[in-house]
Design an enzyme around this catalytic site. Structure first.
Site, PDB file in Angstrom:
ATOM      1  N   HIS A 234       0.860  -1.184   0.000  1.00 48.16           N
ATOM      2  CA  HIS A 234       0.000   0.000   0.000  1.00 48.16           C
ATOM      3  C   HIS A 234       0.895   1.233   0.000  1.00 48.16           C
ATOM      4  CE1 HIS A 234      -3.777   2.229   0.772  1.00 48.16           C
ATOM      5  NE2 HIS A 234      -2.949   3.100   1.338  1.00 48.16           N
ATOM      6  N   CYS A 235       0.738   2.057  -1.023  1.00 50.37           N
ATOM      7  CA  CYS A 235       1.593   3.231  -1.186  1.00 50.37           C
ATOM      8  C   CYS A 235       0.860   4.465  -0.672  1.00 50.37           C
ATOM      9  CB  CYS A 235       1.975   3.414  -2.647  1.00 50.37           C
ATOM     10  SG  CYS A 235       3.068   4.828  -2.926  1.00 50.37           S
TER      11      CYS A 235
END
Length: 435
Positions: A234-235
Site C-alpha cells: 500500500h503506497c
C-alpha cells in the site's frame, strides 16, 4: 447477602459487556461465562453449607466430621455441581485455551497479536493521511516545474546552442508527460479485487478478515480493508494499493520520476554551485567593509573625513529577486538530488523483484519458504518465475516488438495480461512471448 451481592455483580458485568465492541466479543463471552459459573458455584457451596448446618447431628464432633468430609470430597474433585454446570465449565476452559493456543501458532502469530493495536493505529492514520501525501507530491512537483520554467528554461535559451535547446525541451517535456500520466493512472486505477460472489475461480485460502476465497498471490490490505489481487504494498504517496491492475503504472512512475530528478540534478549542478557561491559571497560582504586605501595627496585635499583612511566603495547590487532566484535553484537541486537517491534505490529494488517474478510481499514469503525447505534438505522454487525476460514482458504487457515503443517508452493505458485470478505455475522454460 452473599447471593444478592453476586447477583448484583453479575448484573453490572452483563450491562457493561452489552456495550462492548464486536471485536472483543470473544473476551466478553469468556468473562460472562466466568461470572455465571462463579455465581452458580458459590450458590451451591452456600446452600450445601446451610444444609450441613441445619442437619441434625447427635453431637458436635459428628457435625465437625461431616463438614470435614464435605470439604475433603470437594478437594478430591467429587463436587456436587450438576452435569450442566460442569459442561459449561469445560467449555469455558476450552474457550480460554483457544485464546492463546493453536496448532499453527508461531512467533509471527504471537507478534501480530501483540502488536495488533499498533498496526491498527498505523493503518488508520495512513488511511486518513493518504490525501495529504498526494497533495504533498503535487505541491513539490509543481514547485520544481515552476523553477524549471521560470529560471532554468530562460537560462537554456540564452546560453545553450540550438541542438542542446531542442534536446532539453523535447526530453524534459517527454519526461514530464510520463510522470504525470503514470502517477494519475496509478492513483486512479483500481488495483484489482477478488470477486465476492460465488464463482468457479480457483483459490488457495480464505481471508480471515473478508471471509472470502483468496486466489493465488492475493493478500489482504489493512488500510484499504480489502483483499488485493497480486498485492505488492500500500503506497501512501498514491493513497492506493499497488496490485495487479496498477503495478505497471506505479513502477513506470517511479522510473520516470527518478530519471527526471537525476536529469534536474545533473543539468542544474553548475547553477547550484553558482547560486551557492553567490549567496556566500554576499553574506560575507555584509560583514566585511570593502574600500580602497587613500594615502598621500588624497588625505591632503580632503577626500576622506578626519580619522578615516579607506574610501568606502558601494557594494554590488544584490536585489531580493536575485536572492530568491539563487535560493530557488538551491532548493530544486537539493530536493531532486535527495529524491533521486531515495526513489532511485526503491526503483532498483522493485526492478530486481520484477526480474524474479515476485512482489514485495512474496519476497518475504518466498524467503521463509526457502529456509523452511532448506531445513528439510529440499530446494524451493518460485512458481511464478518465468525467467527474467519473460517476467518483464508479462509485467510490461509486451506482446510484439513495436510494444517496446508504444507501451514502454510512450504513455499507454493497456491492461496487464490475465485477470489476476489464475496464474500458470511452474511453466515450461521457453519464451512465452516470442518478441
Amino acid at each position: 447477602m452473599i447471593i444478592a451481592a453476586l447477583q448484583w455483580t453479575t448484573f453490572l458485568t452483563m450491562s457493561f459487556l452489552f456495550y462492548m465492541d464486536l471485536l472483543y466479543m470473544r473476551f466478553a463471552v469468556f468473562f460472562c461465562t466466568f461470572f455465571i459459573i462463579l455465581f452458580l458455584y458459590c450458590s451451591s457451596k452456600v446452600r450445601a453449607y446451610h444444609r450441613c448446618r441445619m442437619r441434625w447431628c447427635p453431637s458436635s464432633s459428628l457435625h465437625l466430621l461431616r463438614c470435614v468430609r464435605f470439604r475433603s470430597c470437594t478437594r478430591r474433585g467429587r463436587t456436587t455441581l450438576p452435569l450442566s454446570i460442569r459442561t459449561i465449565w469445560a467449555y469455558m476452559r476450552l474457550l480460554v485455551q483457544s485464546l492463546y493456543f493453536s496448532s499453527l501458532t508461531d512467533s509471527d502469530v504471537v507478534f501480530d497479536s501483540v502488536f495488533e493495536p499498533v498496526f491498527w493505529t498505523v493503518d488508520y492514520v495512513t488511511r486518513w493521511f493518504g490525501a495529504v501525501f498526494v497533495c504533498l507530491v503535487v505541491i513539490l512537483t509543481s514547485s520544481i516545474l515552476a523553477i524549471a520554467y521560470l529560471i532554468l528554461l530562460p537560462t537554456v535559451f540564452s546560453t545553450y546552442s540550438l541542438p542542446w535547446i531542442a534536446w532539453h525541451v523535447c526530453y524534459g517535456h517527454w519526461n514530464l508527460v510520463m510522470i504525470v500520466f503514470h502517477y494519475y493512472k496509478a492513483t486512479k486505477t483500481s488495483p484489482g479485487y477478488p470477486p465476492t460472489e460465488k464463482n468457479d475461480s480457483p483459490f488457495v485460502a480464505v481471508c480471515k478478515k473478508c471471509i472470502i476465497p483468496k486466489p493465488a498471490r492475493t493478500h489482504h490490505c489493512g488500510i484499504c480493508n480489502r483483499c488485493i489481487l497480486k498485492m505488492d504494498h500500500h503506497c501512501p504517496w498514491l493513497n492506493n494499493c499497488v496490485g495487479h491492475l496498477n503495478h505497471r503504472y506505479f513502477f513506470s512512475f517511479c522510473v520516470a520520476l527518478s530519471i527526471g530528478c537525476v536529469y534536474c540534478s545533473v543539468s542544474g549542478r553548475n547553477l547550484f554551485l553558482d547560486a551557492y557561491n553567490a549567496i556566500e559571497r554576499f553574506k560575507h560582504l555584509d560583514v566585511e567593509k570593502s574600500g580602497v586605501p587613500v594615502t598621500g595627496m588624497g588625505v591632503l585635499i580632503g577626500l576622506l573625513p578626519p580619522g578615516q583612511t579607506n574610501y568606502q566603495t558601494p557594494a554590488p547590487p544584490y536585489t531580493f529577486k536575485d536572492k530568491m532566484v539563487h535560493k530557488s535553484i538551491i532548493y530544486m537541486w537539493v530536493l531532486t538530488s535527495t529524491v533521486a537517491v531515495a526513489l532511485g534505490s526503491l526503483t532498483l529494488w522493485h526492478a530486481v523483484l520484477i526480474s524474479r517474478g515476485e512482489t514485495s510481499i512474496e519476497k518475504h514469503v518466498n524467503s521463509k519458504e526457502t529456509k523452511r525447505m532448506a531445513k528439510r534438505g529440499r530446494v524451493y522454487r518460485n512458481p511464478f518465475n518465468y525467467g527474467r525476460l519473460n517476467n518483464w514482458k508479462i509485467f510490461l504487457g509486451v506482446e510484439k516488438t513495436s510494444h517496446w515503443l508504444t507501451r514502454v517508452l510512450l504513455p499507454s493505458g493497456h491492461p496487464p495480461p490475465g485477470d489476476g485470478l489464475k496464474w500458470d505455475a511452474f511453466p515450461v522454460k521457453k519464451d512465452l512471448i516470442p518478441v
